[in-house]
Design an enzyme around this catalytic site. Structure first.
Site, mmCIF file in Angstrom:
data_model
loop_
_atom_site.group_PDB
_atom_site.id
_atom_site.type_symbol
_atom_site.label_atom_id
_atom_site.label_comp_id
_atom_site.label_asym_id
_atom_site.label_seq_id
_atom_site.Cartn_x
_atom_site.Cartn_y
_atom_site.Cartn_z
ATOM 1 N N ALA A 10 0.163 -3.609 -2.975
ATOM 2 C CA ALA A 10 -0.059 -2.268 -3.189
ATOM 3 C C ALA A 10 0.591 -1.491 -2.088
ATOM 4 C CB ALA A 10 -1.344 -1.729 -3.777
ATOM 5 N N ASN A 12 0.845 0.360 1.242
ATOM 6 C CA ASN A 12 0.119 0.185 2.565
ATOM 7 C C ASN A 12 -0.550 -1.056 2.807
ATOM 8 O OD1 ASN A 12 0.372 2.960 3.228
ATOM 9 N ND2 ASN A 12 -1.317 3.287 1.519
ATOM 10 N N SER A 13 0.198 -2.138 2.198
ATOM 11 C CA SER A 13 -0.074 -3.324 2.360
ATOM 12 C C SER A 13 0.701 -4.077 3.332
ATOM 13 C CB SER A 13 -0.313 -4.305 0.931
ATOM 14 O OG SER A 13 1.234 -4.223 0.590
ATOM 15 N N GLY A 14 1.631 -3.499 3.907
ATOM 16 C CA GLY A 14 1.987 -3.864 5.041
ATOM 17 C C GLY A 14 3.631 -4.696 4.846
ATOM 18 N N LYS A 15 4.089 -4.390 3.425
ATOM 19 C CA LYS A 15 5.440 -5.116 3.278
ATOM 20 C C LYS A 15 6.467 -5.018 4.206
ATOM 21 C CE LYS A 15 5.364 -3.174 -0.624
ATOM 22 N NZ LYS A 15 4.042 -2.255 -0.252
ATOM 23 N N GLU A 94 11.742 -3.310 -0.566
ATOM 24 C CA GLU A 94 11.816 -2.210 -1.700
ATOM 25 C C GLU A 94 12.387 -3.009 -2.986
ATOM 26 O OE1 GLU A 94 9.634 0.070 -1.596
ATOM 27 O OE2 GLU A 94 9.665 0.747 0.394
ATOM 28 N N CYS A 151 -8.697 -0.446 -1.104
ATOM 29 C CA CYS A 151 -8.902 0.934 -1.525
ATOM 30 C C CYS A 151 -9.899 1.769 -0.568
ATOM 31 C CB CYS A 151 -9.486 0.857 -2.912
ATOM 32 S SG CYS A 151 -9.876 2.279 -3.830
ATOM 33 N N CYS A 153 -12.579 2.858 -1.339
ATOM 34 C CA CYS A 153 -13.936 2.393 -1.620
ATOM 35 C C CYS A 153 -14.487 1.277 -0.757
ATOM 36 C CB CYS A 153 -14.343 2.392 -2.952
ATOM 37 S SG CYS A 153 -13.495 1.149 -3.850
ATOM 38 N N CYS A 188 -8.135 0.787 -6.096
ATOM 39 C CA CYS A 188 -8.640 -0.298 -6.902
ATOM 40 C C CYS A 188 -8.693 -0.055 -8.232
ATOM 41 C CB CYS A 188 -10.121 -0.811 -6.185
ATOM 42 S SG CYS A 188 -11.301 0.283 -6.663
#
Length: 221
Positions: A10, A12-15, A94, A151, A153, A188
């Site tokens: 997703a 902001n997962s550091g790709k 990307e 997420c 949460c 999530c």
């Protein structure tokens, strides 16, 4: 035989950070890499921009109608002429924005040219529908690796929710560039359904009578 890798996650997962780290690891061992991204990704123009603030120009950008293998062959020849050595790896940022044919070219580069290809991207759009490039990578990549993020949460984020003027929106074109046209928040499943009113994918066009209602679901927590 070299392999095609798809590393997805997703927002902001550091790709992009992982891609730049992979490039650094190769180059630390004096191996040359080529880095590319789709032209449609206008964020950073012709550079990879990590959310940590690290930035690096790409070697080439990929237009919607470009033959990726032909482009790769051209830049690979330049590397050989300049350094006398071959390319050790092709890295794609990307990758969800690639066409099906372009993803197939990545597999050809890995198998026929024996060059590892590391593709980084997200699986689905803001309506939870797979991008064509991501779907094809999930179908044919030798290796799949999920890059995880959380997420708001604290649960694992799965979906990319689109925001405009600080509000979540669930209609619009599939492609809208983060930080240029709109912004995104990784959510999530629970938080996504809460914000969307229970709608997923093609259900955004469903009659309201058939929509999921979180208030009536005891498991929605």
């Amino acid at each position: 035989m070299a392999k095609l890798y798809f590393r997805y996650g997703a927002m902001n997962s550091g790709k992009s950070t992982a891609l730049l780290q992979a490039a650094y690891n190769y180059e630390e061992r004096h191996q040359r890499v080529l880095i590319a991204k789709p032209r449609i990704d206008t964020k950073g123009n012709s550079a990879i921009v990590s959310r940590l603030g690290v930035e690096r120009p790409v070697d080439f950008v990929i237009g919607q109608s470009d033959d990726v293998r032909t482009l790769f062959d051209s830049y690979r020849a330049k590397v050989r002429a300049e350094t006398g050595s071959d390319v050790a790896c092709l890295l794609i940022d990307e990758a969800q924005f690639l066409t099906v044919d372009q993803v197939d070219d990545l597999l050809r580069i890995a198998i026929l040219d024996n060059i590892p290809v590391l593709a980084y991207g997200i699986r689905t759009d803001f309506q939870t529908i797979a991008f064509p490039g991501s779907r094809r990578l999930l179908e044919i990549a030798h290796n799949l690796e999920e890059l995880k993020t959380i997420c708001r949460c604290g649960r694992k984020a799965m979906f990319n929710a689109r925001k405009a003027d600080g509000r979540f929106i669930f209609d619009g074109d599939q492609v809208a560039i983060d930080g240029v046209d709109v912004t995104y928040e990784s959510l999530c499943g629970t938080c996504y359904l809460s914000e969307s009113g229970g709608m997923l994918a093609y259900g955004f066009n469903a009659p309201s009578a058939f929509l999921y209602t979180p208030d009536t679901d005891p498991d929605f927590s």
